[in-house]
Every structure is written in structure tokens, then in C-alpha cells.
Design a protein around this motif. Structure first.
Motif, mmCIF file in Angstrom:
data_model
loop_
_atom_site.group_PDB
_atom_site.id
_atom_site.type_symbol
_atom_site.label_atom_id
_atom_site.label_comp_id
_atom_site.label_asym_id
_atom_site.label_seq_id
_atom_site.Cartn_x
_atom_site.Cartn_y
_atom_site.Cartn_z
ATOM 1 N N ARG A 68 5.596 12.859 35.877
ATOM 2 C CA ARG A 68 4.184 13.211 35.713
ATOM 3 C C ARG A 68 4.027 14.486 34.880
ATOM 4 N NH1 ARG A 68 0.355 11.497 34.230
ATOM 5 N NH2 ARG A 68 0.196 9.827 35.765
ATOM 6 N N SER A 69 4.796 15.540 35.215
ATOM 7 C CA SER A 69 4.647 16.792 34.461
ATOM 8 C C SER A 69 5.141 16.622 33.022
ATOM 9 C CB SER A 69 5.346 17.963 35.151
ATOM 10 O OG SER A 69 6.701 17.673 35.389
ATOM 11 N N SER A 70 6.160 15.782 32.833
ATOM 12 C CA SER A 70 6.655 15.544 31.468
ATOM 13 C C SER A 70 5.586 14.874 30.630
ATOM 14 C CB SER A 70 7.906 14.658 31.488
ATOM 15 O OG SER A 70 8.915 15.261 32.258
ATOM 16 N N ILE A 71 4.924 13.873 31.228
ATOM 17 C CA ILE A 71 3.860 13.169 30.527
ATOM 18 C C ILE A 71 2.706 14.121 30.203
ATOM 19 C CG2 ILE A 71 2.064 11.409 30.856
ATOM 20 C CD1 ILE A 71 4.177 9.724 32.287
ATOM 21 N N PHE A 72 2.414 14.992 31.161
ATOM 22 C CA PHE A 72 1.362 16.000 30.939
ATOM 23 C C PHE A 72 1.669 16.831 29.693
ATOM 24 C CE2 PHE A 72 -0.530 20.159 31.326
ATOM 25 C CZ PHE A 72 -1.810 19.920 31.820
ATOM 26 N N VAL A 73 2.920 17.297 29.608
ATOM 27 C CA VAL A 73 3.325 18.146 28.479
ATOM 28 C C VAL A 73 3.297 17.361 27.165
ATOM 29 C CG1 VAL A 73 5.271 19.430 27.485
ATOM 30 C CG2 VAL A 73 4.723 19.679 29.921
ATOM 31 N N LEU A 74 3.845 16.146 27.185
ATOM 32 C CA LEU A 74 3.880 15.337 25.960
ATOM 33 C C LEU A 74 2.471 15.054 25.455
ATOM 34 C CD1 LEU A 74 6.733 12.788 26.854
ATOM 35 C CD2 LEU A 74 6.876 14.765 25.326
ATOM 36 N N LYS A 86 0.579 16.372 22.057
ATOM 37 C CA LYS A 86 0.317 15.236 21.152
ATOM 38 C C LYS A 86 1.593 14.601 20.599
ATOM 39 C CE LYS A 86 -4.435 16.255 19.971
ATOM 40 N NZ LYS A 86 -4.646 17.394 20.882
ATOM 41 N N VAL A 87 2.584 14.482 21.461
ATOM 42 C CA VAL A 87 3.805 13.764 21.084
ATOM 43 C C VAL A 87 3.538 12.291 21.367
ATOM 44 C CG1 VAL A 87 6.253 13.428 21.600
ATOM 45 C CG2 VAL A 87 5.269 15.723 21.699
ATOM 46 N N HIS A 88 3.781 11.421 20.396
ATOM 47 C CA HIS A 88 3.564 9.994 20.614
ATOM 48 C C HIS A 88 4.788 9.368 21.259
ATOM 49 C CE1 HIS A 88 -0.088 10.182 18.261
ATOM 50 N NE2 HIS A 88 0.573 10.892 17.363
ATOM 51 N N TYR A 89 4.549 8.627 22.308
ATOM 52 C CA TYR A 89 5.687 8.001 22.994
ATOM 53 C C TYR A 89 5.243 6.714 23.661
ATOM 54 C CZ TYR A 89 3.376 9.754 27.132
ATOM 55 O OH TYR A 89 2.437 9.997 28.095
ATOM 56 N N GLU A 90 6.224 5.855 23.890
ATOM 57 C CA GLU A 90 6.015 4.637 24.691
ATOM 58 C C GLU A 90 7.240 4.519 25.565
ATOM 59 O OE1 GLU A 90 5.886 1.391 21.982
ATOM 60 O OE2 GLU A 90 3.980 2.037 21.107
ATOM 61 N N PRO A 91 7.117 3.881 26.747
ATOM 62 C CA PRO A 91 8.331 3.701 27.544
ATOM 63 C C PRO A 91 9.296 2.758 26.824
ATOM 64 C CG PRO A 91 6.438 2.632 28.590
ATOM 65 C CD PRO A 91 5.909 3.383 27.398
ATOM 66 N N LEU A 92 10.596 3.038 26.927
ATOM 67 C CA LEU A 92 11.595 2.176 26.304
ATOM 68 C C LEU A 92 11.556 0.802 26.965
ATOM 69 C CD1 LEU A 92 14.153 1.951 24.400
ATOM 70 C CD2 LEU A 92 15.493 2.510 26.414
ATOM 71 N N PRO A 93 11.252 -0.272 26.198
ATOM 72 C CA PRO A 93 11.195 -1.594 26.837
ATOM 73 C C PRO A 93 12.591 -2.051 27.266
ATOM 74 C CG PRO A 93 10.767 -1.749 24.455
ATOM 75 C CD PRO A 93 10.950 -0.307 24.758
ATOM 76 N N ARG A 103 9.347 22.609 18.403
ATOM 77 C CA ARG A 103 7.883 22.702 18.234
ATOM 78 C C ARG A 103 7.330 23.946 18.935
ATOM 79 N NH1 ARG A 103 5.777 16.442 18.416
ATOM 80 N NH2 ARG A 103 7.608 15.571 17.393
ATOM 81 N N ARG A 104 8.034 25.031 18.808
ATOM 82 C CA ARG A 104 7.654 26.264 19.504
ATOM 83 C C ARG A 104 6.278 26.791 19.063
ATOM 84 N NH1 ARG A 104 11.666 29.761 20.908
ATOM 85 N NH2 ARG A 104 10.077 31.357 20.945
ATOM 86 N N THR A 105 5.990 26.691 17.786
ATOM 87 C CA THR A 105 4.699 27.211 17.305
ATOM 88 C C THR A 105 3.562 26.424 17.931
ATOM 89 O OG1 THR A 105 5.922 27.299 15.242
ATOM 90 C CG2 THR A 105 3.644 28.044 15.179
ATOM 91 N N ALA A 106 3.681 25.097 17.919
ATOM 92 C CA ALA A 106 2.657 24.248 18.521
ATOM 93 C C ALA A 106 2.505 24.562 20.000
ATOM 94 C CB ALA A 106 3.020 22.784 18.327
ATOM 95 N N LEU A 107 3.627 24.824 20.662
ATOM 96 C CA LEU A 107 3.589 25.148 22.092
ATOM 97 C C LEU A 107 2.831 26.454 22.314
ATOM 98 C CD1 LEU A 107 4.711 24.539 25.020
ATOM 99 C CD2 LEU A 107 6.613 26.042 24.421
ATOM 100 N N ASP A 108 3.188 27.471 21.531
ATOM 101 C CA ASP A 108 2.558 28.787 21.676
ATOM 102 C C ASP A 108 1.037 28.715 21.571
ATOM 103 O OD1 ASP A 108 4.714 30.322 22.267
ATOM 104 O OD2 ASP A 108 5.145 30.907 20.189
ATOM 105 N N GLU A 109 0.562 27.870 20.653
ATOM 106 C CA GLU A 109 -0.884 27.763 20.451
ATOM 107 C C GLU A 109 -1.597 27.136 21.648
ATOM 108 O OE1 GLU A 109 -1.147 25.664 16.765
ATOM 109 O OE2 GLU A 109 -0.371 27.394 15.656
ATOM 110 N N LEU A 110 -0.846 26.394 22.465
ATOM 111 C CA LEU A 110 -1.481 25.660 23.561
ATOM 112 C C LEU A 110 -1.412 26.374 24.911
ATOM 113 C CD1 LEU A 110 -0.086 22.140 22.659
ATOM 114 C CD2 LEU A 110 -2.501 22.772 22.647
ATOM 115 N N VAL A 111 -0.601 27.434 24.955
ATOM 116 C CA VAL A 111 -0.386 28.100 26.240
ATOM 117 C C VAL A 111 -1.661 28.756 26.756
ATOM 118 C CG1 VAL A 111 0.848 29.983 27.383
ATOM 119 C CG2 VAL A 111 2.050 28.484 25.808
ATOM 120 N N VAL A 112 -1.985 28.498 28.025
ATOM 121 C CA VAL A 112 -3.190 29.106 28.599
ATOM 122 C C VAL A 112 -2.848 30.097 29.715
ATOM 123 C CG1 VAL A 112 -4.708 27.173 28.036
ATOM 124 C CG2 VAL A 112 -3.499 27.180 30.217
#
Lengths: 275, 162
Positions: free
Chosen positions: A22-28, A32-39, A130-139
Motif C-alpha cells: 500500500r505505501s509503495s503504491i502511494f509513493v509510486l 507519477k511512476v507508471h506501473y502495472e502488476p506483472l501478469p 528521481r531525487r529532484t522530483a522527490l524533493d519537490e513533492l515532500v510535505v
């Protein structure tokens, strides 16, 4: 650059630690990381116990997973150090034409073929890139956490296969933790074993290794452990006697990105976490 | 160290499991042991195991030390000659398994994998937590299970008679 990953969840996280999923999905999602479960996902094959019983079963099962990703031209994103090692070692072994031919002979029976196109990446390495993208999102920064960093063996070793230049003094996790405002008080110069690899076979040995590690963290003044490995997480959360809380990598990130402890299921930790 | 040859065919048997070995490069320098967390707490003596594998001085049906390796890969990382000690342990464990020397936990894990495709059980708690966390049921479809069965039957796991 928004390639879709196949998210490979493994076994331990979806069955015993769904809150880490759940927390991994929250972060992804936040990042805005695109993902699908591996079929067609199965066990990776687990590299400590199951692979020890049958190496060729491991190799063919891992090659099957990789071939599914190849078929759809996707890379695999994993949340587990064990899956990372299992798949990376399989990919490495399959560079040998002789081994690859034998594996493909079996795979042909289920209409699959391994070619070696797919890359495997761990969540830590994805975020580190993706550290820069992460930094911009930190609240939420500066949580008063004094963390002990525990990368886990299979994130960094063997360096021949991982994305790390060296297996000692690795700093990826510490840098992410510091940038999110945590105080890093303990690092492992040669990433330590948590004892998890023998926890179900030799409990005495396993606890000795675990206790020694936790003592080091406590001496350094840590009030929390940060790890990106679900097996290490289980050791720290369930088998540790000192009561030092542990956060899995994605939980740590999710909190910094504004998740409430309720929505990412921190209540399921056995060793309680107060944030 | 016990040097008596127990199983002169040990190396041959290991090469049948995995032919690509660099074991003979080992100089017995001991760097593997120096970084082994199992050894420092009384578990496996990895340098000695490598030597004994070469000498055939292991009774795989009884050697408990091989199951005390945590597969942390420290030895493999440290080895200057690419002997890959932790993988040698994996191969010896393969032989031990073939001859019935498997820790109970791994036996159960293997049976679970054969039956469900996963190495950990889906329990009532799994279902409860997943629904509370609004996650899917991680159902493995029949086609995938058929493929798992096919692979198991065509490889060593299927021959262990579990």
C-alpha cells in the motif's frame, strides 16, 4: 520519459505485509511512476531456501518471469531485495549461451522464450534516480527521526550484478533519508546481515546476529530503523527484543509525501511506530 | 579439519548440478570467513567448506553447517578469485536436498510453491489486511499454475518427490 514498469510484488509483501504494498503504491502514484502488476507473477524463486533445493527450478521460473516482461517490452520494478537478487542472478547466469539454451528448451514447453532484454530495478534505485522530483513533492520534513540505515545484503551484493559501484560505504539510502530531514545516526560500512536467512532453520544463530546489529543501532542513538528489504523488515518488526521501531523504505517516503499512518497501515506493525 | 574423503564423487555430483565452477581457483586465503556473519556467531565455516568440497570430505546427508549460511553474499563479494562461495553452498544444499537432508521449513516452503506458486501462504489475515488496505486478492490464475507445474516437473524440484 514515462515508461511503464511491471511491478513485481513477490510473495512476502503481498501475503504477510500488504501494508508495505500500500505505501509503495502511494509513493509510486505520488511520483507519477507508471506501473502495472506483472501478469502471471509467481515466486521469484526465493533465493535462500527454495533455490537451495533446486537451482534449475529457480533459473527456469525466474527466466519465465523475465520473458513475460520481455514480451511486452517492460522493465521490472521490485520492492524486495530477495526478488532483486534472484532475478538479477538469473539474468547473469542466463548470459551463458549453454545455460540459456537449456532453460529455453524447458520454456518452449509453455510457449515462452527468454532473450535477456528486460532490466530489473529496485524501488530504492528508482527513487535515487528521481531525487529532484522527490524533493519537490515532500510535505513533511524533519520528523525527529534518528534513523539507523539498513540496506540489506541483496540490495548491494554482489556488486557485479547490482547498480552499486561498491558494496561498502554505500550512501544511496542515507542520502535520501537525510534529504527528507531525518538524522542518520548509524550506517553500516559493510552492509550487515539481519540474520533473516536462517531465522526458520537456526533460530539461535539468527537472533545472535540480529541482537548484535540492534545493539549497534541503539548505541549509536537510533530511534528507528530504515530498510528497503521486507525480509529484514520481518526480522526487525517481529523478532527483535529491544522494541526499536522499523520503517520500510516506502513507508518512510510515504510519510514524507503526506500519507497518514492510518492509510498506509502502520497499525499492522508489531513493534509500534509513533509518528 | 576433517580431511578424510567421505564422498569421492562429490565434485562430480556438484558439476552435474552446475557445470560452470571456478572452485579450484580457491587459495584458501580466508577472506570469505573473515566477513562471514554466520561464522562469527558459530555457524558455517565457509573457507573450510570450500576445501572440504574439493576433497570430497562432506557427508551431505548429515552436514548441518551448510544450512547455517544466511546467503548474505559477503563471501562472494569479498572473494578475489570469483569462487562464489555462497553459490557453492547453494549447490551442496541441492545435493543434500536430493538425498533427503532438507530443513523442515524449506520442505514446507517447497511444497507450498508447488501447490500455490508462492513461497508464503495466503492466510485469512492476508485476505483481511488486503481488503482493509483496498488491495486485490493476489489470485494466481490456472494458466500460471499450469506453467509452474510444468516447470517443476521438468526440473530438480519435481524430482525431489515432495
Amino acid at each position: 520519459m514515462s515508461r511503464t514498469f511491471y511491478l513485481f510484488r513477490g510473495c512476502l509483501i503481498p501475503t504477510r505485509l500488504p501494508f508495505l504494498e500500500r505505501s509503495s503504491i502511494f509513493v509510486l502514484d505520488k511520483m507519477k511512476v507508471h506501473y502495472e502488476p506483472l501478469p502471471g507473477a509467481t515466486c521469484c524463486v526465493e533465493p535462500i531456501g527454495l533455490r537451495s533445493l533446486a537451482v534449475d527450478t529457480w533459473l527456469v521460473a525466474a527466466a519465465r518471469l523475465l520473458s513475460i516482461a520481455e514480451e511486452n517490452d517492460r522493465d521490472i520494478l521490485t520492492l524486495c531485495n530477495g526478488c532483486l537478487m534472484s532475478l538479477k542472478e538469473a539474468k547473469h547466469a542466463l548470459k551463458s549461451q549453454k545455460i540459456r539454451d537449456r532453460v529455453n528448451e524447458v520454456l518452449a514447453g509453455i510457449g515462452r522464450r527468454y532473450t535477456g532484454k528486460t532490466e530489473i530495478i529496485h524501488l530504492v534505485d528508482l527513487i535515487a534516480k528521481r531525487r529532484t522530483a522527490l524533493d519537490e513533492l515532500v510535505v513533511k520534513r524533519g520528523t525527529g527521526m534518528r534513523v539507523a540505515i539498513h540496506p540489506g545484503c541483496h540490495l548491494v551484493r554482489p556488486t557485479k550484478l547490482t547498480s552499486y559501484d561498491q558494496s561498502y560505504y554505500t550512501r544511496a539510502l542515507s542520502e535520501i533519508a537525510s534529504s527528507l530531514g531525518a538524522e542518520v545516526v548509524a550506517e553500516e560500512d559493510w552492509p550487515n546481515c539481519c540474520g533473516g536467512g536462517v531465522s526458520n532453520v537456526n533460530e539461535v544463530l539468527s537472533s545472535k546476529v540480529l541482537d548484535e546489529l540492534i545493539d549497534e543501532f541503539a548505541t549509536a542513538g537510533a530511534n528507528c530503523i530504515l530498510t528497503p528489504c521486507p525480509f529484514c523488515f520481518v526480522q526487525f518488526d517481529l523478532r527483535q527484543k529491544r522494541g526499536m521501531p522499523v520503517l520500510y523504505f516506502s513507508e518512510f517516503l510515504a510519510l514524507a509525501l503526506g500519507a497518514s499512518s492510518e492509510e498506509i497501515g502502520l497499525r499492522y506493525h508489531k513493534t509500534k511506530v509513533v509518528v | 579439519m576433517k580431511k578424510s574423503v567421505f564422498d569421492p564423487m562429490l565434485l562430480t555430483a556438484i558439476r552435474e548440478v552446475w557445470s560452470d565452477l571456478t572452485l579450484w581457483e580457491c587459495h584458501q586465503c580466508g577472506q570469505c570467513s573473515a566477513v562471514c556473519p554466520s561464522l562469527s556467531h558459530g555457524g558455517i565455516r565457509i573457507r573450510e567448506i570450500i576445501e572440504r568440497v574439493m576433497l570430497g570430505a562432506i557427508n551431505v546427508e548429515k552436514e548441518d553447517a551448510i544450512w547455517s549460511c544466511m546467503m548474505c553474499q559477503s563471501c562472494t563479494e569479498r572473494c578475489q578469485l570469483d569462487v562464489n562461495p555462497s553459490f557453492i553452498v547453494t549447490l551442496v544444499r541441492n545435493l543434500a536436498s536430493e538425498r533427503g537432508h532438507i530443513p523442515k521449513h524449506y520442505l514446507e516452503e517447497a511444497r507450498l510453491f508447488i501447490r500455490t506458486g508462492l513461497s508464503f501462504p495466503k492466510t485469512g489475515l492476508t485476505k483481511k489486511m488486503r481488503s482493509e488496505m483496498k488491495l486485490d486478492d493476489i489470485d494466481i490464475d490456472q494458466k500460471t499454475m499450469d506453467e509452474v507445474k510444468f516447470i517443476v516437473n521438468r526440473t530438480r524440484l519435481g524430482r525431489l518427490g515432495l
